[in-house]
Design a protein around this motif. Structure first.
Motif, short mmCIF file in Angstrom:
data_model
loop_
_atom_site.label_atom_id
_atom_site.label_comp_id
_atom_site.label_asym_id
_atom_site.label_seq_id
_atom_site.Cartn_x
_atom_site.Cartn_y
_atom_site.Cartn_z
N ARG A 13 28.75 3.29 101.66
CA ARG A 13 28.03 3.83 101.20
C ARG A 13 28.36 4.44 99.91
NH1 ARG A 13 28.82 5.31 106.87
NH2 ARG A 13 29.77 6.95 106.05
N ALA A 14 27.85 5.31 99.12
CA ALA A 14 27.67 5.68 96.98
C ALA A 14 28.68 7.09 97.95
CB ALA A 14 26.28 5.89 96.78
N GLY A 15 28.86 7.38 96.92
CA GLY A 15 29.82 8.53 96.84
C GLY A 15 30.54 9.12 95.72
N ARG A 16 30.71 10.23 95.07
CA ARG A 16 31.37 10.40 94.03
C ARG A 16 33.15 10.12 93.72
NH1 ARG A 16 29.65 11.68 88.74
NH2 ARG A 16 27.50 11.30 88.49
N ASP A 17 32.84 10.13 95.29
CA ASP A 17 34.50 10.66 95.52
C ASP A 17 34.52 9.57 96.81
OD1 ASP A 17 35.21 12.62 93.80
OD2 ASP A 17 34.83 13.84 95.44
N VAL A 59 21.90 7.23 93.74
CA VAL A 59 22.89 5.92 94.54
C VAL A 59 22.69 6.16 96.63
CG1 VAL A 59 24.10 3.79 94.50
CG2 VAL A 59 23.02 4.42 92.25
N LYS A 60 21.82 4.92 97.05
CA LYS A 60 22.57 5.85 98.82
C LYS A 60 23.74 5.00 98.87
CE LYS A 60 18.44 4.14 101.42
NZ LYS A 60 17.74 3.87 101.51
N SER A 61 23.58 3.64 98.19
CA SER A 61 25.05 2.34 98.85
C SER A 61 24.75 1.57 97.82
CB SER A 61 24.35 2.34 100.69
OG SER A 61 23.32 1.05 100.47
N VAL A 62 25.78 0.81 97.86
CA VAL A 62 25.83 -0.11 96.86
C VAL A 62 26.31 -1.52 98.11
CG1 VAL A 62 27.56 -1.50 95.76
CG2 VAL A 62 26.78 1.28 95.38
N ARG A 63 25.64 -2.46 97.85
CA ARG A 63 25.95 -3.42 98.37
C ARG A 63 26.07 -5.14 97.52
NH1 ARG A 63 22.55 -8.40 99.97
NH2 ARG A 63 23.02 -8.84 102.44
N PRO A 108 12.94 6.08 94.53
CA PRO A 108 14.03 5.94 94.29
C PRO A 108 14.59 7.34 94.47
CG PRO A 108 12.70 4.77 92.48
CD PRO A 108 11.76 5.85 93.39
N THR A 109 14.17 8.27 94.58
CA THR A 109 14.30 10.21 93.78
C THR A 109 15.34 9.85 95.40
OG1 THR A 109 12.06 10.62 95.28
CG2 THR A 109 12.66 11.32 92.61
N ARG A 110 14.76 9.25 96.49
CA ARG A 110 16.17 9.73 97.56
C ARG A 110 16.90 8.58 97.63
NH1 ARG A 110 10.55 10.03 102.11
NH2 ARG A 110 9.95 11.62 101.39
N GLY A 111 17.25 7.99 96.54
CA GLY A 111 17.94 7.01 96.76
C GLY A 111 17.90 5.97 97.00
N VAL A 112 18.78 4.98 95.41
CA VAL A 112 17.99 3.27 95.66
C VAL A 112 19.70 2.39 96.70
CG1 VAL A 112 16.54 3.76 93.65
CG2 VAL A 112 19.15 3.21 93.62
N VAL A 113 19.36 1.58 96.71
CA VAL A 113 20.59 0.60 96.83
C VAL A 113 20.94 -0.34 95.77
CG1 VAL A 113 21.33 -1.45 98.53
CG2 VAL A 113 19.83 0.21 99.60
N ARG A 155 35.24 4.33 106.76
CA ARG A 155 33.93 3.78 107.47
C ARG A 155 33.15 4.09 106.41
NH1 ARG A 155 35.21 7.82 112.90
NH2 ARG A 155 36.79 6.68 113.51
N LEU A 156 33.15 4.17 105.64
CA LEU A 156 31.86 4.05 104.10
C LEU A 156 31.43 2.73 104.27
CD1 LEU A 156 32.90 6.64 101.36
CD2 LEU A 156 31.37 6.73 103.11
#
Length: 401
Positions: free
Chosen positions: A141-145, A261-265, A229-234, A283-284
């Motif tokens: 799950r994405a996030g700057r921190d 970005v909502k997640s990175v795979r 995409p405005t709701r977040g992409v993978v 857990r991310l």
């Protein structure tokens, strides 16, 4: 079983070969405009074809590369690619004929090892290939921190598409083959996996990490299709290599911190990559799968065994069977100071495919013995064999072909 005319294909036959493979894998033929980018991804003289009459019914090709083995040496490798049989000629001995001719060719060329990524794993053990590395697929799950700041250093810069292939190649060569299982990326590899993707508008993005001594890591990724995409992409990470843990952490932090970005795979990552420990919240991350990755075949068994390093233990005598390359068959005394042929009684007996699975150190002999894949003649030898074959860390390829 039907006799087939198996021979090396001329360059003008390569397009038919790649289209046969694409048909077997349920892809359409190569478009006319795309063929100029595909043609250089074949190595002339290394493409085999099987014919029934005048019709091409099977093919197998390879690239000349190098494979890192335990101890740090790099051995001549035949990287097997584009294996396929026309659907109306499967189970008629076409693939067996191709594999026999191809392995004989590798032996004549002095290529100590062969390797491939298996589309159908049940096939290749018959020809002496064993699953020698594993890789995992992760989703974060994405996030700057998302990444601990203490793990980070240097900076990450986006690379223009027209510069990406050269920049990434330079960094990969600088990082080097630092793990057993890593392969040298040939000109054909770069054309197939980077130059062609960038030229055909695959929406591949690239960034490099700049450390104290220059560019020492890179990541390539692409956004997966999304209706809004405005709701977040993978984001799908396609390739990530770094010379240092700090560079790898910074690259992960970069892709996880991209806006919208909502997640990175990522597929094909090392099973021992400490990504959970880099995250502020483990857990991310979720592991979607751990799969077989690189399948290794010892083409020259004595040369391959003598080239890798061995752990500290008393010697073990291993008897190897090889139906395709019978010169490899025999007994080998494996010891910390090297390997040699011997007439001493065997402690362990195994097929060359199981030896391929053991070769890079991903699985200990005792595991294969417990699964009935190794015949144990001296039970005390198993513990010694485990120590001899052991390596520090998990082998990893990191390059699909």
């Amino acid at each position: 079983m039907t006799d087939h005319d198996v021979r090396v294909l001329d360059a003008h036959e390569h397009r038919a070969a790649v289209n046969l493979v694409r048909h077997a894998l349920h892809f359409p033929p190569v478009p006319e405009d795309d063929w100029p980018q595909v043609a250089p991804t074949y190595s002339e003289g290394r493409v085999w074809g099987a014919h029934a009459g005048d019709e091409l019914v099977g093919t197998a090709a390879s690239w000349a590369s190098r494979l890192a083995v335990p101890g740090g040496r790099e051995l001549p490798l035949a990287a097997v690619i584009r294996v396929g049989v026309r659907p109306d000629h499967t189970r008629r001995g076409v693939l067996s004929a191709l594999m026999r001719h191809q392995l004989a060719e590798f032996r004549e060329r002095g290529e100590v090892l062969a390797a491939l990524h298996a589309s159908e794993p049940v096939i290749y053990g018959r020809y002496g290939y064993g699953p020698a590395t594993r890789a995992r697929t992760v989703s974060v799950r994405a996030g700057r921190d998302a990444i601990h700041p203490e793990a980070l250093s240097g900076r990450v810069s986006v690379v223009a598409p027209e510069d990406a292939s050269d920049r990434v190649r330079a960094v990969y060569d600088r990082v080097g083959l630092v793990r057993p299982g890593m392969v040298a990326r040939t000109d054909e590899w770069w054309t197939a996996l980077y130059v062609r993707a960038l030229a055909t508008g695959a929406n591949l993005r690239t960034a490099v990490h700049v450390g104290a001594d220059g560019e020492d890591g890179f990541v390539t990724w692409k956004p997966l299709p999304c209706d809004n995409p405005t709701r977040g992409v993978v984001l799908q990470v396609e390739d990530l290599h770094a010379a240092t843990p700090a560079a790898a952490a910074a690259l992960w932090a970069f892709v996880l911190g991209i806006d919208l970005v909502k997640s990175v795979r990522a597929e094909g990552r090392p099973v021992d990559e400490p990504l959970e420990w880099l995250l502020t919240n483990p857990r991310l991350l979720s592991t979607e799968a751990v799969d077989d990755d690189l399948w290794v075949r010892l083409v020259d068994v004595p040369a391959a065994l003598d080239a890798r390093s061995w752990g500290e233990a008393e010697p073990v005598v291993v008897e190897v069977a090889d139906r395709v390359l019978p010169d490899n068959a025999g007994r080998y005394r494996v010891a910390p100071d090297g390997v040699r042929r011997t007439d001493a009684p065997a402690d362990l007996e195994l097929d060359v495919a199981e030896l391929g699975a053991l070769y890079l150190g991903d699985v200990p002999p005792s595991v294969l013995a417990s699964a009935g894949r190794i015949a144990v003649r001296d039970a005390a030898a198993l513990a010694r064999a485990d120590r001899l074959f052991a390596v520090g860390g998990s082998p990893w390829c990191g390059s699909f072909f």
